[in-house]
Design a protein around this motif. Sequence first.
Motif, PDB file in Angstrom:
ATOM      1  N   VAL A 166     -21.978  -0.419  -9.285  1.00  0.00           N
ATOM      2  CA  VAL A 166     -22.085   0.658  -8.110  1.00  0.00           C
ATOM      3  C   VAL A 166     -23.593   0.908  -7.646  1.00  0.00           C
ATOM      4  CG1 VAL A 166     -21.764   2.865  -7.626  1.00  0.00           C
ATOM      5  CG2 VAL A 166     -19.797   1.680  -8.535  1.00  0.00           C
ATOM      6  N   GLU A 167     -24.309   1.003  -8.656  1.00  0.00           N
ATOM      7  CA  GLU A 167     -25.713   1.548  -8.360  1.00  0.00           C
ATOM      8  C   GLU A 167     -26.536   0.206  -7.740  1.00  0.00           C
ATOM      9  OE1 GLU A 167     -27.106   4.198  -8.216  1.00  0.00           O
ATOM     10  OE2 GLU A 167     -25.260   5.462  -9.030  1.00  0.00           O
ATOM     11  N   ARG A 168     -26.155  -0.881  -8.149  1.00  0.00           N
ATOM     12  CA  ARG A 168     -26.904  -2.057  -7.990  1.00  0.00           C
ATOM     13  C   ARG A 168     -26.304  -2.364  -6.220  1.00  0.00           C
ATOM     14  NH1 ARG A 168     -24.791  -5.252 -11.316  1.00  0.00           N
ATOM     15  NH2 ARG A 168     -23.134  -6.112 -10.269  1.00  0.00           N
ATOM     16  N   ALA A 169     -24.980  -2.108  -6.167  1.00  0.00           N
ATOM     17  CA  ALA A 169     -24.657  -2.323  -4.504  1.00  0.00           C
ATOM     18  C   ALA A 169     -25.242  -1.258  -3.836  1.00  0.00           C
ATOM     19  CB  ALA A 169     -23.131  -2.060  -4.564  1.00  0.00           C
ATOM     20  N   ILE A 170     -25.302  -0.160  -4.234  1.00  0.00           N
ATOM     21  CA  ILE A 170     -25.954   1.170  -3.376  1.00  0.00           C
ATOM     22  C   ILE A 170     -27.490   0.713  -3.262  1.00  0.00           C
ATOM     23  CG2 ILE A 170     -27.045   3.614  -3.542  1.00  0.00           C
ATOM     24  CD1 ILE A 170     -24.340   4.170  -4.804  1.00  0.00           C
ATOM     25  N   ASP A 171     -28.239   0.284  -4.133  1.00  0.00           N
ATOM     26  CA  ASP A 171     -29.726  -0.217  -4.062  1.00  0.00           C
ATOM     27  C   ASP A 171     -29.741  -1.568  -3.019  1.00  0.00           C
ATOM     28  OD1 ASP A 171     -30.519   1.362  -5.856  1.00  0.00           O
ATOM     29  OD2 ASP A 171     -30.438  -0.011  -7.446  1.00  0.00           O
ATOM     30  N   GLN A 172     -28.974  -2.294  -2.918  1.00  0.00           N
ATOM     31  CA  GLN A 172     -28.697  -3.353  -1.892  1.00  0.00           C
ATOM     32  C   GLN A 172     -28.731  -3.076  -0.760  1.00  0.00           C
ATOM     33  OE1 GLN A 172     -25.896  -6.071  -3.681  1.00  0.00           O
ATOM     34  NE2 GLN A 172     -27.275  -7.229  -4.836  1.00  0.00           N
ATOM     35  N   LEU A 173     -27.761  -1.979  -0.408  1.00  0.00           N
ATOM     36  CA  LEU A 173     -27.524  -1.374   0.831  1.00  0.00           C
ATOM     37  C   LEU A 173     -28.506  -0.529   1.246  1.00  0.00           C
ATOM     38  CD1 LEU A 173     -23.722  -0.374   0.405  1.00  0.00           C
ATOM     39  CD2 LEU A 173     -24.739  -2.018   2.062  1.00  0.00           C
ATOM     40  N   GLU A 174     -29.292   0.218   0.395  1.00  0.00           N
ATOM     41  CA  GLU A 174     -30.326   0.989   0.998  1.00  0.00           C
ATOM     42  C   GLU A 174     -31.516  -0.058   1.369  1.00  0.00           C
ATOM     43  OE1 GLU A 174     -30.832   4.115   1.467  1.00  0.00           O
ATOM     44  OE2 GLU A 174     -30.042   5.312  -0.289  1.00  0.00           O
ATOM     45  N   MET A 175     -31.692  -0.982   0.639  1.00  0.00           N
ATOM     46  CA  MET A 175     -32.635  -2.129   1.182  1.00  0.00           C
ATOM     47  C   MET A 175     -32.453  -2.725   2.657  1.00  0.00           C
ATOM     48  SD  MET A 175     -33.615  -4.035  -2.396  1.00  0.00           S
ATOM     49  CE  MET A 175     -34.361  -5.293  -1.635  1.00  0.00           C
ATOM     50  N   LEU A 176     -31.075  -2.847   2.735  1.00  0.00           N
ATOM     51  CA  LEU A 176     -30.827  -3.440   4.027  1.00  0.00           C
ATOM     52  C   LEU A 176     -30.874  -2.778   5.067  1.00  0.00           C
ATOM     53  CD1 LEU A 176     -27.597  -5.423   2.784  1.00  0.00           C
ATOM     54  CD2 LEU A 176     -29.716  -6.612   3.714  1.00  0.00           C
ATOM     55  N   PHE A 177     -30.558  -1.412   4.740  1.00  0.00           N
ATOM     56  CA  PHE A 177     -30.563  -0.192   5.795  1.00  0.00           C
ATOM     57  C   PHE A 177     -31.512   0.976   5.313  1.00  0.00           C
ATOM     58  CE2 PHE A 177     -26.642  -2.659   6.130  1.00  0.00           C
ATOM     59  CZ  PHE A 177     -26.556  -2.835   7.519  1.00  0.00           C
ATOM     60  N   PRO A 178     -32.767   0.701   5.633  1.00  0.00           N
ATOM     61  CA  PRO A 178     -33.879   1.881   5.135  1.00  0.00           C
ATOM     62  C   PRO A 178     -33.462   3.092   5.616  1.00  0.00           C
ATOM     63  CG  PRO A 178     -34.935   0.325   6.464  1.00  0.00           C
ATOM     64  CD  PRO A 178     -33.553  -0.329   6.281  1.00  0.00           C
ATOM     65  N   ALA A 179     -34.405   4.014   5.316  1.00  0.00           N
ATOM     66  CA  ALA A 179     -34.155   5.338   5.464  1.00  0.00           C
ATOM     67  C   ALA A 179     -34.208   5.583   7.120  1.00  0.00           C
ATOM     68  CB  ALA A 179     -35.484   6.361   4.808  1.00  0.00           C
TER      69      ALA A 179
END
Length: 469
Positions: A166-179
Amino acid sequence: MNWRSRSFLIWPVFAWAVFCGEAAEVHIRARHPEWANQHIEIFTIADPVVHARQVLAAADTDETGFFEVRFSLEETRQIYIEQGVYRMYFYARPGRSYRLILPPFREKSRDEWLNPYFQPSVVHLATLDEDSTGLNALIRNFDRYFQPVYEELAVQVYGRREVEGVERAIDQLEMLFPADTGFFAEYKQYRLSSLRALQYQQESRVLKQHILPDEPPDWNNPAYHDLFSQTFMRVFRKLDADGSFSPVLQEIYREKDLGLLIASLKERLSLRSHSLVEMIAVKGLYDACHDEEISASLAAHFLEELAESGSGEEIRYCALHVHERLTRLLPGSPAPRLLPADPDREEDYLNGVRGKYIYLVFASPRSYTFLRELPLIRQIASRFGENLQVLLVMAGTEGSRDDLFAGDSTGIRVVYTEYGNEMIEKYRVRAFPSYFLIDQEGKIIWAPAPSPLEHFSDKFTRLVKSAGQ
């Protein structure tokens, strides 16, 4: 003022609360030749429990398939058009204009209308007014990455395996779609929170993690709706995982004490937001009734009180809609309107059913079950004609399969309608045939009623005798 009189007033007040203040006009237009001569409703979803529609505008397309509408919004909202096989949506900001790109039109086939499990094709509409940085493009791109991740993790949950990654998937999505800021940033965070919620889906721990913000709810954001439903689905059952909540619930139900219900939810969920807890109560009551853990009449008691005294218009509006959903076809409630659309036939119709029970049958000439039961329906009409009017609502084009009723002398009355007609929706018909029994005063007795093969004749005979008729 009692809650029933409020039912006529809550919607205008709610609409004023949603659309006024800082409201600005939204302009929508589209053209596609295959959409010629269609009636289109533009709507949004007004609550997170039964997903009641809030119609914003309606239009008829011309012979070229063009339409345009204008309506007001105060905040960004997800806007829907449901037509043919499609459930289409896009996101609209107040004060903006949108030229929608429609897909080729396809009407539902008869088999699709008859299929109670039919699911429309969901389409996130593109617009000619936004580039790749626009809100619709951002959400569409995010969903394209997010949905496969969510489905993969959900498979682990329903396979009763430990949810991993879960956390790995969240980190990847955060990188693809930054703040980001604004609506998309909130949308993204609610979606990412739904991934974390999957880790606790099989446990009551999901209620203790404060995955949903303990602050005034964001009812305009569909990702918040989904996270709310995911977190608090069958909330009463989750809270009773250790058996400690059941005695409290029994006292609440016995005393019909809404205040105790709200206080208990606040304490056990460690929440301060009163409006959030009230909506949790609405959902909990709806789910408990749906799962037959409490009666519809008991749930209706609490929902009436919430519709009268809820802390916000959204709560009162939602409670009212849930109440209507649960009680519409309860025994003793007024049956939804049955009069034909043609006013010239209204008096003839009333003369035919006045003072009689109505055995209401929704059917289709394409239904094998109905064709098999039709001779038995005729027998019922002949046997009980003095006290009972059989009314067939045939879904399909008038004149199709008229040979079914040619020369019929049993007194059966036939009303023809189209698939998806409002009458069919009001009776929540999901399969043909469907049966209902209505008394002489127009109130529901049985919903559903027994079919002829389920011994309707014997049961109706006992009913008439018990009524002294």
